[in-house]
Design an enzyme around this catalytic site. Structure first.
Site, PDB file in Angstrom:
ATOM      1  N   CYS A 380       0.837  -1.199   0.000  1.00  0.00           N
ATOM      2  CA  CYS A 380       0.000   0.000   0.000  1.00  0.00           C
ATOM      3  C   CYS A 380       0.878   1.258   0.000  1.00  0.00           C
ATOM      4  CB  CYS A 380      -0.978  -0.039   1.165  1.00  0.00           C
ATOM      5  SG  CYS A 380      -2.467   0.900   0.802  1.00  0.00           S
ATOM      6  N   HIS A 514      -3.657  -5.024   0.745  1.00  0.00           N
ATOM      7  CA  HIS A 514      -3.026  -5.584   1.945  1.00  0.00           C
ATOM      8  C   HIS A 514      -3.127  -7.112   1.939  1.00  0.00           C
ATOM      9  CE1 HIS A 514      -2.329  -1.843   4.194  1.00  0.00           C
ATOM     10  NE2 HIS A 514      -3.384  -1.403   3.532  1.00  0.00           N
ATOM     11  N   GLU A 516      -1.591  -9.192   3.614  1.00  0.00           N
ATOM     12  CA  GLU A 516      -1.416  -9.795   4.947  1.00  0.00           C
ATOM     13  C   GLU A 516      -2.732 -10.200   5.594  1.00  0.00           C
ATOM     14  OE1 GLU A 516      -0.818  -6.667   4.107  1.00  0.00           O
ATOM     15  OE2 GLU A 516      -1.125  -5.239   5.741  1.00  0.00           O
TER      16      GLU A 516
HETATM   17  N1  GLN Z   1      -1.990   6.612   3.023  1.00  0.00           N
HETATM   18  C1  GLN Z   1      -2.099   5.891   1.792  1.00  0.00           C
HETATM   19  C2  GLN Z   1      -3.469   6.009   1.175  1.00  0.00           C
HETATM   20  O1  GLN Z   1      -4.416   6.355   1.838  1.00  0.00           O
HETATM   21  C3  GLN Z   1      -1.762   4.429   1.991  1.00  0.00           C
HETATM   22  C4  GLN Z   1      -2.712   3.732   2.898  1.00  0.00           C
HETATM   23  C5  GLN Z   1      -2.197   2.400   3.371  1.00  0.00           C
HETATM   24  O2  GLN Z   1      -1.014   2.147   3.303  1.00  0.00           O
HETATM   25  N2  GLN Z   1      -3.092   1.569   3.886  1.00  0.00           N
HETATM   26  O3  GLN Z   1      -3.632   5.755   0.017  1.00  0.00           O
END
Ligand code: GLN
Length: 542
Positions: A380, A514, A516
């Site tokens: 992300c 994600h 994970e």
């Molecule tokens: N802050 C970034 C976004 O909102 C990444 C978010 C994250 O890593 N879950 O896109």
């Protein structure tokens, strides 16, 4: 009709009610029963999405986009099933539902009270859509005797026993026996006190799960049984273990699943624990080890990265190695400290995150991995910083950044509305209270043929869980491709970059989602498995 098992806690918090509930769920499943696990949290936040990871640990995201307590992650990992929005609730949400109904006039002027209105709402949540499972396990957050917010939950589960019949409910109480070294004894009085607190809510626990640092001797068990009015075999010893994944086997050895079945008058086969045995055996004695440098903001707080830590453990076992996580505070990284910080590291991981703090260090980490051909896994925000690094250093756009951190002349990461006229993402699920723009829950992604990621997933379309607002800006796609970035996974409409990888690099992958959240001990996530494999290869080089 489902049987309902309530798991409550006493004496202390953090005793592992979630692990206990998840382990029992797994044991019952291995006996051939279907199981659902639900979490009721006593705090007044309407959902955990906006709670600080410092206070509450990670926000776990379900397939359908619920931002939930991290215990749902344990349930999913131990039972290998998906939770949903219907499996998690807080006292705040319960009250909001009741108060909204009151405002609409649904109660027709009746006096709205904790009993019956709040307790009915709690009972409806527990009962909802549970008819199709053999067991519904409900974990009640908080600690009996101290948290006043939990009282309404105890009252609701007491009533529940009368509503469905006592032969359809079971109350498990998780408690703690402190070991007093000077006396050389485990002390039972806090447990007695805690059971009395349960009794004051009209609930006699049927089973006591006693957390301790030592095995409980029979004499102590007898004393607990006598004072807490529980048959001896229902006093279960739950000593500290080196890994949470040993808990199902330990609880089975103590007879927990047999006693639960006996309580409900059910006969079933013995559970098949071969998967757990194999996993815990490798976990205890792996053949090698790899060191992963994790560059993060909350590096001191492991619970903030719960699923990530677990996914690394699962992938380690799959590769027969121990994964040593070297946590590196992103704010401590500078060009002078980089080399030293990554000394002896076989793979670099930048996990998800929000806000500008530590961002420079994360960009440096990604850049270091890219230039030094060290396996890199960006999750992300970890993918977004990789794009920022490449734009700054290979495209020479020195001010390239994400608009999350303020306006930028080269917004290589931003909101889709910033570069597409009708740049609306199709949002199936949205955060309730964070501006309604968060992409949450699972979305499909189409993989490009003959890429590293396609060979890892071994399929053409995948579905992974998201929790972010910003996206890689496709305006820069062509330029990024020219310097070796492969957009190897895109949303089905081709508008949202989901996965990037680098051509001339042993292993460099960034994912917008994600992974994970979907890794399970007995079914590790393929991208984590491949990353640890790459780190293992790297460890053989150095
Ligand atoms: N802050 C970034 C976004 O909102 C990444 C978010 C994250 O890593 N879950 O896109």
């Amino acid at each position: 009709m489902a049987r309902y098992i309530f798991v409550t806690g006493g004496v202390l918090s953090s005793l592992g009610k979630g692990i206990a509930a998840a382990s029992l769920g797994s044991l019952l499943q291995q006996r051939g029963f279907s199981v659902k696990i639900r979490k009721l949290d006593p705090y007044l936040n309407c959902d955990p999405g906006t709670m600080s990871p410092y206070q509450h640990g990670e926000v776990y995201v379900t397939e359908d986009g619920a931002e939930s307590d991290l215990d749902l992650g344990h349930y999913e990992r131990f039972t290998n099933t998906n939770s949903s929005k219907a499996d998690t609730i807080t006292a705040g949400r319960i009250y909001l539902n009741v108060i909204e109904r009151e405002r609409r006039g649904d109660y027709l002027g009746a006096t709205v009270q904790v009993v019956p209105h709040i307790t009915d709402e709690i009972k409806d949540f527990i009962r909802n859509d549970s008819q199709d499972v053999d067991f519904l396990i409900a974990e009640i957050g908080g600690t009996v005797g101290t948290d006043i917010e939990s009282v309404q939950f105890f009252e609701a589960i007491r009533q529940f026993g009368n509503d469905v019949g006592r032969d359809h409910v079971l109350y498990i109480h998780l408690t703690y026996l402190p070991y007093i070294a000077t006396a050389g004894e485990l002390k039972t009085k806090p447990t007695q006190r805690s059971v009395k607190d349960m009794l004051s809510h009209g609930i006699q626990p049927d089973i006591l799960l006693c957390r301790t640092s030592k095995i409980i001797e029979d004499d102590e068990k007898k004393k607990i049984a006598l004072f807490c009015n529980v048959p001896l075999e229902r006093v279960i010893s739950a000593p500290d273990v080196s890994s949470i994944y040993m808990v199902p086997i330990n609880l089975h050895n103590e007879g927990l699943d047999r006693i639960v079945c006996k309580h409900f008058g059910l006969t079933s086969k013995e559970p098949d624990l071969s998967g757990w045995k194999k996993f815990t055996k490798t976990l205890a004695c792996p053949e090698g080890e790899v060191v992963i440098g994790i560059v993060a903001k909350y590096s001191a707080l492991q619970d903030a990265y719960k699923s990530l830590n677990e996914a690394l453990i699962h992938a380690g076992v799959a590769n027969n190695v121990r994964v040593i996580s070297k946590w590196i505070n992103a704010e401590d990284l500078s060009p002078d400290t980089l080399q030293e910080a990554f000394e002896g590291v076989h793979g670099i991981l930048v996990p998800g995150g929000f806000g500008e703090r530590g961002i420079k260090g994360k960009i440096m980490a990604s850049s270091f991995a890219r230039a030094n051909k060290i396996p890199y896994f960006g999750i992300c925000l970890g993918m977004q910083v990789a794009i920022i690094d490449i734009a700054q250093n290979l495209l020479n756009l020195k001010d390239a950044s994400s608009t999350e951190f303020g306006p930028s002349p080269h917004p290589v990461v931003g909101l889709m509305t910033e570069w597409e006229k009708d740049g609306k993402r199709e949002l199936r699920t949205e955060s309730n209270n964070l501006g309604g723009t968060m992409r949450l829950g699972s979305y499909p992604c189409v993989l490009m043929d003959k890429t590293r990621i396609a060979s890892i997933y071994k399929t053409g379309t995948i579905s992974e869980r998201h929790r972010h607002r910003y996206e890689v800006n496709t305006t820069y796609k062509n330029d990024l491709e020219k310097v070796g970035v492969v957009f190897s996974g895109l949303s089905p409409d081709g508008k949202l970059p989901e996965i990037i990888e680098l051509k001339d690099h042993p292993w460099f992958i960034g994912v917008q989602f994600h992974p994970e959240y979907k890794s399970r001990p007995l079914s590790p996530h393929p991208v984590f498995v491949a990353f640890i494999q790459a780190a293992l290869n790297q460890s053989r080089l150095v």
